[in-house]
Structure formats: structure tokens, C-alpha cells
Design an enzyme around this catalytic site. Sequence first.
Site, PDB file in Angstrom:
ATOM      1  N   GLY A  13       2.935   7.434  -7.737  1.00 20.44           N
ATOM      2  CA  GLY A  13       1.569   7.966  -7.837  1.00 20.44           C
ATOM      3  C   GLY A  13       0.997   8.211  -6.452  1.00 20.44           C
ATOM      4  O   GLY A  13       1.199   7.411  -5.544  1.00 20.44           O
ATOM      5  N   ASP A 130      -2.435   0.595  -6.639  1.00 20.09           N
ATOM      6  CA  ASP A 130      -2.277  -0.638  -7.427  1.00 20.09           C
ATOM      7  C   ASP A 130      -2.313  -1.928  -6.605  1.00 20.09           C
ATOM      8  O   ASP A 130      -2.496  -3.008  -7.162  1.00 20.09           O
ATOM      9  CB  ASP A 130      -0.953  -0.595  -8.205  1.00 20.09           C
ATOM     10  CG  ASP A 130      -0.984   0.407  -9.347  1.00 20.09           C
ATOM     11  OD1 ASP A 130      -2.082   0.846  -9.715  1.00 20.09           O
ATOM     12  OD2 ASP A 130       0.094   0.764  -9.855  1.00 20.09           O
ATOM     13  N   GLY A 188     -19.922  -6.000  -9.125  1.00 20.34           N
ATOM     14  CA  GLY A 188     -20.775  -6.947  -9.840  1.00 20.34           C
ATOM     15  C   GLY A 188     -20.554  -6.976 -11.343  1.00 20.34           C
ATOM     16  O   GLY A 188     -21.483  -7.229 -12.109  1.00 20.34           O
TER      17      GLY A 188
HETATM   18  N1  LIG Z   1      14.604   0.590 -10.046  1.00 17.57           N
HETATM   19  C1  LIG Z   1      14.610   1.772  -9.423  1.00 17.57           C
HETATM   20  N2  LIG Z   1      15.773   2.277  -8.946  1.00 17.57           N
HETATM   21  C2  LIG Z   1      15.809   3.464  -8.311  1.00 17.57           C
HETATM   22  N3  LIG Z   1      14.727   4.242  -8.130  1.00 17.57           N
HETATM   23  C3  LIG Z   1      13.561   3.802  -8.580  1.00 17.57           C
HETATM   24  C4  LIG Z   1      13.433   2.549  -9.253  1.00 17.57           C
HETATM   25  N4  LIG Z   1      12.142   2.381  -9.607  1.00 17.57           N
HETATM   26  C5  LIG Z   1      11.501   3.484  -9.197  1.00 17.57           C
HETATM   27  N5  LIG Z   1      12.326   4.334  -8.565  1.00 17.57           N
HETATM   28  C6  LIG Z   1      12.029   5.663  -8.036  1.00 17.57           C
HETATM   29  O1  LIG Z   1      10.736   5.695  -7.478  1.00 17.57           O
HETATM   30  C7  LIG Z   1       9.906   6.589  -8.223  1.00 17.57           C
HETATM   31  C8  LIG Z   1       8.493   6.087  -8.232  1.00 17.57           C
HETATM   32  O2  LIG Z   1       8.449   4.820  -8.853  1.00 17.57           O
HETATM   33  P1  LIG Z   1       7.191   4.374  -9.733  1.00 17.57           P
HETATM   34  O3  LIG Z   1       6.942   5.406 -10.765  1.00 17.57           O
HETATM   35  O4  LIG Z   1       7.449   2.988 -10.177  1.00 17.57           O
HETATM   36  O5  LIG Z   1       5.959   4.469  -8.731  1.00 17.57           O
HETATM   37  P2  LIG Z   1       5.531   3.553  -7.513  1.00 17.57           P
HETATM   38  O6  LIG Z   1       6.283   3.959  -6.302  1.00 17.57           O
HETATM   39  O7  LIG Z   1       5.600   2.116  -7.882  1.00 17.57           O
HETATM   40  O8  LIG Z   1       4.027   4.031  -7.311  1.00 17.57           O
HETATM   41  P3  LIG Z   1       2.761   3.751  -8.258  1.00 17.57           P
HETATM   42  O9  LIG Z   1       3.046   2.552  -9.088  1.00 17.57           O
HETATM   43  O10 LIG Z   1       1.658   3.583  -7.305  1.00 17.57           O
HETATM   44  O11 LIG Z   1       2.599   4.998  -9.074  1.00 17.57           O
HETATM   45  C9  LIG Z   1      10.576   6.675  -9.586  1.00 17.57           C
HETATM   46  O12 LIG Z   1      10.239   7.845 -10.297  1.00 17.57           O
HETATM   47  C10 LIG Z   1      12.041   6.671  -9.193  1.00 17.57           C
HETATM   48  O13 LIG Z   1      12.451   7.925  -8.718  1.00 17.57           O
HETATM   49  O1  LIG Z   2      -0.623   9.401 -14.360  1.00 17.58           O
HETATM   50  P1  LIG Z   2       0.612   8.831 -13.812  1.00 17.58           P
HETATM   51  O2  LIG Z   2       1.066   9.508 -12.572  1.00 17.58           O
HETATM   52  O3  LIG Z   2       1.658   8.656 -14.819  1.00 17.58           O
HETATM   53  O4  LIG Z   2       0.270   7.392 -13.286  1.00 17.58           O
HETATM   54  C1  LIG Z   2      -0.472   6.393 -13.890  1.00 17.58           C
HETATM   55  C2  LIG Z   2      -0.157   5.099 -13.206  1.00 17.58           C
HETATM   56  O5  LIG Z   2      -0.111   5.260 -11.807  1.00 17.58           O
HETATM   57  C3  LIG Z   2      -0.927   4.305 -11.178  1.00 17.58           C
HETATM   58  O6  LIG Z   2      -2.154   4.879 -10.975  1.00 17.58           O
HETATM   59  C4  LIG Z   2      -0.452   3.946  -9.830  1.00 17.58           C
HETATM   60  O7  LIG Z   2      -0.373   5.087  -9.051  1.00 17.58           O
HETATM   61  C5  LIG Z   2      -1.041   3.192 -12.194  1.00 17.58           C
HETATM   62  O8  LIG Z   2      -2.115   2.334 -11.978  1.00 17.58           O
HETATM   63  C6  LIG Z   2      -1.115   3.990 -13.473  1.00 17.58           C
HETATM   64  O9  LIG Z   2      -0.706   3.238 -14.564  1.00 17.58           O
HETATM   65 MG   LIG Z   3       4.180   0.850  -8.820  1.00 13.24          MG
END
Ligand SMILES: Nc1ncnc2c1ncn2[C@@H]1O[C@H](COP(=O)(O)OP(=O)(O)OP(=O)(O)O)[C@@H](O)[C@H]1O
Ligand SMILES: O=P(O)(O)OC[C@H]1O[C@](O)(CO)[C@@H](O)[C@@H]1O
Ligand SMILES: [Mg+2]
EC number: 2.7.1.11
Length: 321
Positions: A13, A130, A188
Site C-alpha cells: 500500500g 500501518d 480524543g
Molecule cells: N511472504 C512473502 N513472500 C514473498 N513476497 C511477499 C510476501 N509477502 C508479501 N510479498 C510481496 O510484497 C507485496 C506487498 O506485500 P503486502 O501486500 O503485504 O503489503 P505491505 O508491504 O505489507 O504494505 P501494506 O501492508 O502497508 O499495504 C506483495 O504483493 C508481494 O509481492
Molecule cells: O486497498 P488495498 O490496497 O487493498 O489496501 C488496504 C490495506 O492496506 C493498508 O492500508 C496498508 O497500506 C491496510 O491498513 C489495509 O487493510
Molecule cells: Mg503490511
Amino acid sequence: MIKKAIAIMTSGGDSPGMNAAARAVVRTALYEGVQVYGIKDGYDGMLKDDIIELTSRSVSDIIQRGGTFLGTARCPEFKTPEGRRKGYENLKKRGVEGLVIIGGDGSLTGGSLLSKETGIPIVGLPGTIDNDVWGTDYTIGCDTAANTIVDALNKLRDTASAHRRIMIVEVMGHKSGWLAMESGIAGGAEYVLVPEVKYDLDQMCEDIKAQYAAGKRYSIIVIAEGAGDGMGLGKIVEEKTGIDTRVSVLGHIQRGGSPTVEDRMKASMLGEKAALALISGASDVVFGFEQGKVVSINLFDSVNNKKTLDPELVRLARVLA
Ligand SMILES: Nc1ncnc2c1ncn2[C@@H]1O[C@H](COP(=O)(O)OP(=O)(O)OP(=O)(O)O)[C@@H](O)[C@H]1O
Ligand SMILES: O=P(O)(O)OC[C@H]1O[C@](O)(CO)[C@@H](O)[C@@H]1O
Ligand SMILES: [Mg+2]
């Protein structure tokens, strides 16, 4: 030591401040005489070979913008060893010697696997609203998102108080309650419901009824999306309390917007550190902040541990409610 080129990407995200971090990485590397490639749309662009060379001008006029000028994506194919190998080959053929990944826990997990499997040096920066990256109490974008929520809470409180209503505000945080907790305390809120902590709905409704009977004019409940559905909660709370209740789901408004000074400053500081560390031979580290100071965290430790919600914040939210 990196001699010629690094690459940079944003993933997962988007979060406000990713641009400031990327700008700092690019300008620092160029200052050090190292070429920089930008990977478009996260791991998706790495696999599709959507990779461009960046200049100092490529990162002009972005420090004030939310989103990410590189684009971002979620890429299921990168979760397979074949996908990661394909991505690596696209870096290798350009002579990329190291990679800066700006993203959340998932993106950094992907980076740790890429490092383990190919040996390419990787430096991570925590970029997610997050605030759920282990080893750092700061992630790029959470402050801006929390400010957006607080702004909404201020406005919702006005109308809630005018009508003596209960206002339920659903915020992001699928698995993590950090954003809800920080914005709930700063805004708050009377109650902050997060995925990490069980709550007693009946007790909450009884308490609200008693407070209204004693003259209270409004009650604000912040609920993280991972703790339940705001709309559903609204129906139950109205039924149980008999008090007029409204629900706002803030949604993706929380992910956008111009980054706060805190996010611009910290992202810039982390971006410089990441570029310098990578160029001077570091690998498998994530740079973050602990108690206001930049810290480096082992990438594998970061992705193999789960950041837990600070119980002090949970307590504070209760005390101040
Ligand atoms: N276990 C994993 N192994 C390999 N690649 C991964 C794994 N988890 C996530 N990724 C890669 O990273 C990308 C982003 O991961 P994820 O959707 O969990 O978002 P994030 O980086 O945690 O950010 P956010 O939670 O803020 O949206 C995934 O679409 C995938 O390409
Ligand atoms: O709309 P998207 O990209 O699937 O992401 C939603 C998720 O991404 C986050 O905003 C983190 O980027 C989470 O808090 C939320 O659950
Ligand atoms: Mg994440």
C-alpha cells in the site's frame, strides 16, 4: 561496495512520505556518483521489466506529494521462487548491484527472500500507514494518515455533539491497531477497538448509556477494520443503547494526501541512510527510528518478528476515555 548502480522501488500500500524517501535515496546515490534505476509498480514492475533510469530531475516536485511517483502494487507472483528469480534477472542484466525497498512488512518479507535466494544486497525502509514493521517505532506515512483521521474525528465530534449521537469511525488496519490507537488517542476517542485486544460490546454499550444519562453529549468509537465492520457495529450499538448512532468509514482517504513535516523529515533522513549504507556495502538491513534516533535493524529479524501493539497506549486510551 557498490561501484555503479542501485535500484529503488516502492511496494505494498502506498504511504505519504514514500516520495520523500525515494527522492532522498536518488539524490544521495547520484551525489555519491552511483547510477539509480527506478522500478515501477513494486515487484510487478520488477517482473515485467518496467525499470527506468532516474535522474535528479526525476524526483523534482514530489516531496510534497502523497502516493508514490514510482507506482506500487501487490504482486502474488513474487511469492514464488520462480517469480523472484525472474525479477532478479531483470536487475542483473542492467548491472544493478543493490536494491532499496520502501514498503511494509510484506514487501520487506519479499525482499528478505530475494536477498537469501540471489545474494543481491538489500536495504529496506518501512513505508506503511500501518506502523507494523518490527524493530522501528516509526513507519513512513503513519503520521500523515493519523493526522487525516484526527482531522475527521474533530469534524465528526462537532456534529456528534450537536445531535447527541454516537459516532463510529472505521479506520484502516487489517491486522494492526497502531494507526487506530494513535489517532484514537490523539483525537480524543472514547473507545478504540483494535484487532489485538478483545472488547466487551455489552459493557461498552452499558457504559455509554450511563454516560449519556449523566449528561454526556457524544461518544466517539474508533474501530480498526481488522477489529470488525464499522457498519455492523453501528447497528448493534444503536440497538443496545437506544442512542442515535452514525458510522463513517474513512477508507482510502487515509492513504493519500500531502505528507506531514514529520513524515517528510524522517523519510528524507532514512532515504539518505539507506543509500549511503547500500553503497558502502551494507545488506539485509532496515533503517527505522527508535526513540527519535535512526536505527538499523536486521532485515530477517524485522520480518520474522511481529510488532506488537504498545500496551501503554491501550492503557492510556482507556484512562483518557
Ligand atoms: N511472504 C512473502 N513472500 C514473498 N513476497 C511477499 C510476501 N509477502 C508479501 N510479498 C510481496 O510484497 C507485496 C506487498 O506485500 P503486502 O501486500 O503485504 O503489503 P505491505 O508491504 O505489507 O504494505 P501494506 O501492508 O502497508 O499495504 C506483495 O504483493 C508481494 O509481492
Ligand atoms: O486497498 P488495498 O490496497 O487493498 O489496501 C488496504 C490495506 O492496506 C493498508 O492500508 C496498508 O497500506 C491496510 O491498513 C489495509 O487493510
Ligand atoms: Mg503490511
